[in-house]
Design an enzyme around this catalytic site. Structure first.
Site, short mmCIF file in Angstrom:
data_model
loop_
_atom_site.label_atom_id
_atom_site.label_comp_id
_atom_site.label_asym_id
_atom_site.label_seq_id
_atom_site.Cartn_x
_atom_site.Cartn_y
_atom_site.Cartn_z
N LYS A 88 0.87 -1.12 -0.04
CA LYS A 88 0.06 -0.04 -0.01
C LYS A 88 1.01 1.17 0.05
O LYS A 88 0.67 2.19 -0.68
CB LYS A 88 -0.82 0.04 1.27
N SER A 127 -0.70 0.71 6.23
CA SER A 127 -0.91 -0.13 7.25
C SER A 127 -1.87 -1.23 6.73
O SER A 127 -2.78 -1.05 5.69
CB SER A 127 -1.51 0.57 8.29
N ASP A 128 -1.82 -2.43 7.64
CA ASP A 128 -2.86 -3.34 7.24
C ASP A 128 -3.02 -4.22 8.60
O ASP A 128 -2.15 -4.26 9.49
CB ASP A 128 -2.39 -4.52 6.33
N GLN A 129 -4.14 -4.63 9.09
CA GLN A 129 -4.51 -5.31 10.20
C GLN A 129 -5.24 -6.94 9.94
O GLN A 129 -6.06 -6.90 8.98
CB GLN A 129 -5.35 -4.77 11.15
N ALA A 148 0.35 -4.17 11.21
CA ALA A 148 1.27 -3.90 10.38
C ALA A 148 1.46 -2.34 9.87
O ALA A 148 0.43 -1.92 9.43
CB ALA A 148 1.61 -5.02 9.42
#
EC number: 3.6.1.-
Length: 199
Positions: A56, A72-74, A109
């Site tokens: 991203k 960011s990613d979760q 993250a």
């Protein structure tokens, strides 16, 4: 003459992440990244979150040279298995029934890049859910409609009532943007939230 800090971009369409980043009082713009979020075969949930956060950030950085971009990613897991976004009421109800009384790991993250150098972090939050009745689950789902949230619970609002405990090094990680780690990372790119100047 003081150096001009680089432009800051949040590679996200999430209003929750925008709200979190605004707490640091640094001017930024938000741009939705166009990234395929399909997991790779055999990819561990933590690796998926980290890979997507980098993808991203890099996707937006590629079209905005000279900017500092946050991706960011979760990913949520129970017993090591990923829990996706439910997409609707029935699936959300199934998820919350499964999570009732159990511990869930959230991997939040992040990647920060200027297109040349990239810093990454993965902050783990352990949430233990209360034992939930069907009536409590249904009432929560009708009130919040958390169908775009991994694990079907929004800890930043009424979903906190579903939790028995939350453990993390960063209290904002559960919402999807760990600000303690992010502040440290931004400093390495010349952005200091306290002074607004290069760190």
């Amino acid at each position: 003459m003081p150096a001009i800090p680089p432009k800051l971009i949040l590679a996200s369409s999430s209003r929750y992440r925008r709200e979190l980043l605004s707490r640091l009082r640094l001017p930024f713009t938000a741009i939705s990244p166009d990234v395929d979020e399909t997991p790779q075969p055999g990819e561990a949930p933590a690796d998926l979150a980290l890979r997507l956060s980098v993808a991203k950030a890099m996707a937006v950085a590629a079209t905005h040279p000279g900017s500092v971009v946050i991706g960011s990613d979760q990913v949520a897991t129970v017993d090591g298995e990923p829990i996706g976004k439910p997409g609707g009421f029935e699936r959300a109800r199934e998820q919350l029934r499964r999570l009732s009384g159990r511990a869930v790991e959230f991997h939040s993250a992040m990647a920060v890049t200027d297109g040349v150098h990239t810093e990454t972090a993965d902050i783990v939050t352990l949430c233990r859910f209360r034992t939930l009745t069907d009536a409590a689950i249904d009432a929560y789902l009708r009130a919040e409609e958390p169908y775009d949230t991994a694990g079907s619970a929004k800890a930043e609002s009424l979903g906190i009532a579903l939790m028995d405990s939350i453990r993390s090094d960063d209290p904002t990680a559960i919402i999807g943007l760990p600000l303690i780690a992010l502040t440290r990372m931004l400093g390495r790119f010349g952005l200091d939230p306290l002074t607004g100047h290069p760190a």
